[in-house]
Design an enzyme around this catalytic site. Structure first.
Site, PDB file in Angstrom:
ATOM      1  N   ASP A 293       2.163  -1.398  -2.617  1.00 36.63           N
ATOM      2  CA  ASP A 293       1.595  -2.182  -1.533  1.00 36.63           C
ATOM      3  C   ASP A 293       0.147  -1.730  -1.321  1.00 36.63           C
ATOM      4  O   ASP A 293      -0.091  -0.574  -0.971  1.00 36.63           O
ATOM      5  CB  ASP A 293       2.433  -1.881  -0.271  1.00 36.63           C
ATOM      6  CG  ASP A 293       2.426  -2.999   0.728  1.00 36.63           C
ATOM      7  OD1 ASP A 293       1.375  -3.639   0.876  1.00 36.63           O
ATOM      8  OD2 ASP A 293       3.471  -3.216   1.375  1.00 36.63           O
TER       9      ASP A 293
ATOM     10  N   ASP B  94      -1.603  -6.579   1.006  1.00 37.56           N
ATOM     11  CA  ASP B  94      -1.420  -6.739   2.448  1.00 37.56           C
ATOM     12  C   ASP B  94      -2.495  -7.662   3.030  1.00 37.56           C
ATOM     13  O   ASP B  94      -3.681  -7.512   2.705  1.00 37.56           O
ATOM     14  CB  ASP B  94      -1.540  -5.337   3.075  1.00 37.56           C
ATOM     15  CG  ASP B  94      -1.187  -5.306   4.537  1.00 37.56           C
ATOM     16  OD1 ASP B  94      -0.044  -5.647   4.861  1.00 37.56           O
ATOM     17  OD2 ASP B  94      -2.053  -4.928   5.353  1.00 37.56           O
TER      18      ASP B  94
ATOM     19  N   GLU C 266       0.131 -11.317   0.671  1.00 35.82           N
ATOM     20  CA  GLU C 266       0.632 -11.657   2.003  1.00 35.82           C
ATOM     21  C   GLU C 266      -0.434 -12.510   2.673  1.00 35.82           C
ATOM     22  O   GLU C 266      -1.559 -12.053   2.884  1.00 35.82           O
ATOM     23  CB  GLU C 266       0.877 -10.391   2.825  1.00 35.82           C
ATOM     24  CG  GLU C 266       1.519 -10.730   4.161  1.00 35.82           C
ATOM     25  CD  GLU C 266       1.355  -9.635   5.206  1.00 35.82           C
ATOM     26  OE1 GLU C 266       2.219  -9.531   6.076  1.00 35.82           O
ATOM     27  OE2 GLU C 266       0.357  -8.890   5.172  1.00 35.82           O
TER      28      GLU C 266
ATOM     29  N   HIS D  68       9.787  -5.862   6.610  1.00 34.41           N
ATOM     30  CA  HIS D  68       9.659  -4.831   7.644  1.00 34.41           C
ATOM     31  C   HIS D  68       8.935  -5.332   8.887  1.00 34.41           C
ATOM     32  O   HIS D  68       8.776  -4.566   9.834  1.00 34.41           O
ATOM     33  CB  HIS D  68       8.923  -3.638   7.055  1.00 34.41           C
ATOM     34  CG  HIS D  68       7.538  -4.011   6.615  1.00 34.41           C
ATOM     35  ND1 HIS D  68       7.308  -4.807   5.512  1.00 34.41           N
ATOM     36  CD2 HIS D  68       6.332  -3.757   7.161  1.00 34.41           C
ATOM     37  CE1 HIS D  68       6.017  -5.006   5.394  1.00 34.41           C
ATOM     38  NE2 HIS D  68       5.392  -4.392   6.383  1.00 34.41           N
ATOM     39  N   ASP D  69       8.452  -6.574   8.871  1.00 29.65           N
ATOM     40  CA  ASP D  69       7.780  -7.137  10.049  1.00 29.65           C
ATOM     41  C   ASP D  69       8.645  -8.173  10.758  1.00 29.65           C
ATOM     42  O   ASP D  69       8.201  -8.788  11.727  1.00 29.65           O
ATOM     43  CB  ASP D  69       6.471  -7.839   9.633  1.00 29.65           C
ATOM     44  CG  ASP D  69       5.450  -6.876   9.070  1.00 29.65           C
ATOM     45  OD1 ASP D  69       5.454  -5.696   9.468  1.00 29.65           O
ATOM     46  OD2 ASP D  69       4.641  -7.312   8.227  1.00 29.65           O
TER      47      ASP D  69
HETATM   48  C1  NOJ Z   1       1.094  -6.664   7.288  1.00 29.57           C
HETATM   49  C2  NOJ Z   1       2.098  -5.575   7.165  1.00 29.57           C
HETATM   50  O1  NOJ Z   1       3.257  -6.090   6.597  1.00 29.57           O
HETATM   51  C3  NOJ Z   1       2.285  -5.020   8.558  1.00 29.57           C
HETATM   52  O2  NOJ Z   1       3.386  -4.148   8.638  1.00 29.57           O
HETATM   53  C4  NOJ Z   1       1.009  -4.373   8.988  1.00 29.57           C
HETATM   54  O3  NOJ Z   1       1.105  -3.964  10.328  1.00 29.57           O
HETATM   55  C5  NOJ Z   1      -0.177  -5.338   8.861  1.00 29.57           C
HETATM   56  N1  NOJ Z   1      -0.157  -6.099   7.654  1.00 29.57           N
HETATM   57  C6  NOJ Z   1      -1.472  -4.588   8.893  1.00 29.57           C
HETATM   58  O4  NOJ Z   1      -1.661  -3.856   7.723  1.00 29.57           O
END
Ligand code: NOJ
Length: 554
Positions: A96, A203, A253, A327-328
């Site tokens: 990542d 990311d 992402e 994870h989000d």
């Molecule tokens: C996306 C990530 O998946 C998340 O966990 C993170 O807080 C933000 N980007 C900032 O890096």
């Protein structure tokens, strides 16, 4: 055939996957312990979220050193062992890359704070508005808000400027207009590629190119001004060329993106990325687009979004990453399924629903055994900076503590970050010590050991879906057409390839659902045979959360 179409990715959140050294925090050696389990599932790639040196303000997405491993997760030797041990089992590693921002503890930011002009130019520094004199910070340069609540600008006296942070205040954004920044970051990616990494997840990569002019967003919080910015495609092509990413598996992402840009990101002739995550389908339960306002999921909207993205990406030659969980995100069974009465049925239906669409599926740790939200009831149980900030924001807006906790229990990112439930042992078999975040209370019933012990386990259903992708090229290669578009309960689609057809029928309701077409079993009269499902036999309609997959050749 392109390498990533018939592959499946498994996402590991190392902090919560397996603790090997008894400190309550998962680690790289914990992943090594579980490689046989992952190989048994049949996945191809392991995407591991950041384990680089970090003060952990945002659980590793605040990187202080891109090429050092945080000792709490292990060492470079552990990482090398992981790559080798995974490789022996046919598993490849994806890392990542957090290239939009660093931690404020990163040497670059520290040097900028110290006044080094070269490093000041690594970040996005601006004067305030309405300054009343040289010493006065004035007001933030624009009205943009950061992702975790509050202004995206922070005044820093040592810089004599405001710096931009689209996430936490400890995550200053890098200035990608500076060629030296781009070269440094390409070097980071090369560093890991040289250590045997086979792919990368980038990311919030569509936020790297900020607008030419920094001005207030008169319609929102700024996101639409800095998502998919003016040079993002150019920067990505440059990164791919200079880090040598062509031919590797890459996923971006994409926050608040659109179809047009996602086609450009992923069309093979664009030489940018293999595939993209977008999040539109995970906002259908946000009331008026507000994550912190609860609403039942709008299944018709979910269907419309999938249809638009799936057919749009297919027609334009792009490629989707398919996912429900990460994870989000809260756990999907708790969200679009039924975590109590129909946990197993809904977990399987949701799995088949996306695994058989057009794209590359991602499984997030614990999804393959139907893990649920933990149902935390106290603010002390939460760890995530976004949750803690928004708890306060909700209270400031007049919500009671009970109401704010209710919202967090549904929406917090911590819902997806609880320790992996391996067994009914204390702490779910995740660790011998108290985990860094509480394990979900249902670990004694919902865990790997108990799921594997059942003959129709969720795990074996996932394994079968992966096998289907490998055995039936229609899944990776076929076109997609949506069916039952007016049906409020059933999401259905057809995949077609050569003379084959695959029909996927998913009931998103707790009640029996009917098809507009007629009886489910009519497909059998048309020569279809059931390939996989989550109930025995077939009926006239679909039972609660039933999924049926039919296949026909000729
Ligand atoms: C996306 C990530 O998946 C998340 O966990 C993170 O807080 C933000 N980007 C900032 O890096």
């Amino acid at each position: 055939m392109t390498d990533f179409r018939n592959k499946v990715v498994y996402q590991i959140y190392p902090k919560s996957f397996k603790d090997s050294d008894g400190d309550g925090v998962g680690d790289l050696r914990g992943i090594i312990e579980k490689l046989d389990y992952l190989a048994e599932l049949g996945v191809d790639y392991l995407w591991i979220t950041p384990f680089f040196l970090s003060p952990q303000k945002d659980n590793g997405y605040d990187v202080a050193d891109y090429t050092a491993i945080d000792p709490r997760f292990g060492s470079m030797e552990d990482f090398e062992e992981l790559v080798n041990a995974a490789g022996k089992r046919g598993l490849k590693i994806m890392l990542d890359m957090v290239l939009c921002h660093t931690s404020d503890q990163h040497l670059w930011f520290q040097k900028a704070l110290g006044g080094d002009e070269t490093y000041r130019r690594y970040y996005i520094l601006r004067d305030g508005r309405n300054k009343k004199g040289p010493e006065d910070p004035g007001e933030p340069p624009t009205n943009w808000q950061c992702a975790f609540g509050g202004s995206a600008w922070q005044w820093e006296p040592r810089l004599g400027k405001w710096y931009l942070h689209l996430h936490d205040v400890s995550q200053p954004d890098l200035d990608w207009t500076n060629p030296r920044v781009r070269e440094e970051l390409a070097g980071v990616v090369r560093f890991w590629k040289e250590r045997g990494v086979a792919g990368f997840r980038f990311d919030v990569i569509n936020l790297i190119s900020k607008p030419e002019r920094f001005e207030d967003d008169t319609e929102g919080l700024g996101r639409r001004l800095f998502a998919d910015g003016p040079h993002v495609h150019e920067y990505l092509r440059e990164l791919v060329a200079s880090a040598g990413l062509e031919g590797m598996v890459t996923v971006g992402e994409m926050a608040s993106t659109d179809l047009e840009n996602c086609l450009l990101y992923t069309r093979p002739d664009a030489h940018e990325l293999s595939m993209v995550f977008n999040f539109h389908h995970l906002k259908v339960d946000y009331r008026d687009g507000d994550k912190w306002a609860l609403m039942e999921p709008d299944i018709m909207e979910l269907k419309r979004l999938f249809a638009a993205w799936q057919t749009g990406m297919a027609e334009g030659g792009g490629w989707n990453a398919l996912f429900w969980c990460n994870h989000d995100q809260p756990r999907i069974v708790s969200r679009f399924g039924d975590e109590k009465t129909y946990r197993k049925e809904s977990a399987k239906m949701l799995a088949a629903c996306i695994h058989l669409m057009r794209g590359t599926p991602y499984i997030y740790q614990g999804e393959e055994i139907g893990m649920t939200n933990p149902g935390y009831t106290s603010i002390d149980q939460y760890r995530d900076v976004e949750s803690l900030n928004h708890y306060q924001i909700l209270l400031d807006k007049g919500k009671t503590e009970g109401e704010a906790l209710e919202i967090l229990s549904v929406r917090s990112r911590d819902n997806g970050r609880t320790p992996m439930q391996w067994s009914e042992e204390p702490h779910g078999g995740f660790s011998e010590a108290e985990p860094w975040i509480p394990v979900a209370a249902n670990f004694a019933e919902v865990n790997v050991a108990s799921d594997l012990g059942e003959k129709d386990s969720i795990f074996s259903f996932y394994r079968e879906l992966i096998r289907i992708r490998k055995e039936m090229p229609i899944v990776a290669e076929g076109g997609i057409w949506f069916l039952e578009e007016e049906n409020p309960d059933v999401l259905a689609y057809e995949r077609r390839w050569n003379n084959e057809s695959l029909i996927v029928l998913c009931n998103f309701r707790r009640q029996y659902a009917r098809l507009i077409k007629g009886c489910v079993s009519d497909y059998e009269k048309d020569g279809y045979r059931k390939r996989i499902g989550n109930y025995q036999g077939t009926g006239a309609g679909l039972r609660p959360y039933e999924v049926i997959v039919y296949h026909k050749v000729g």
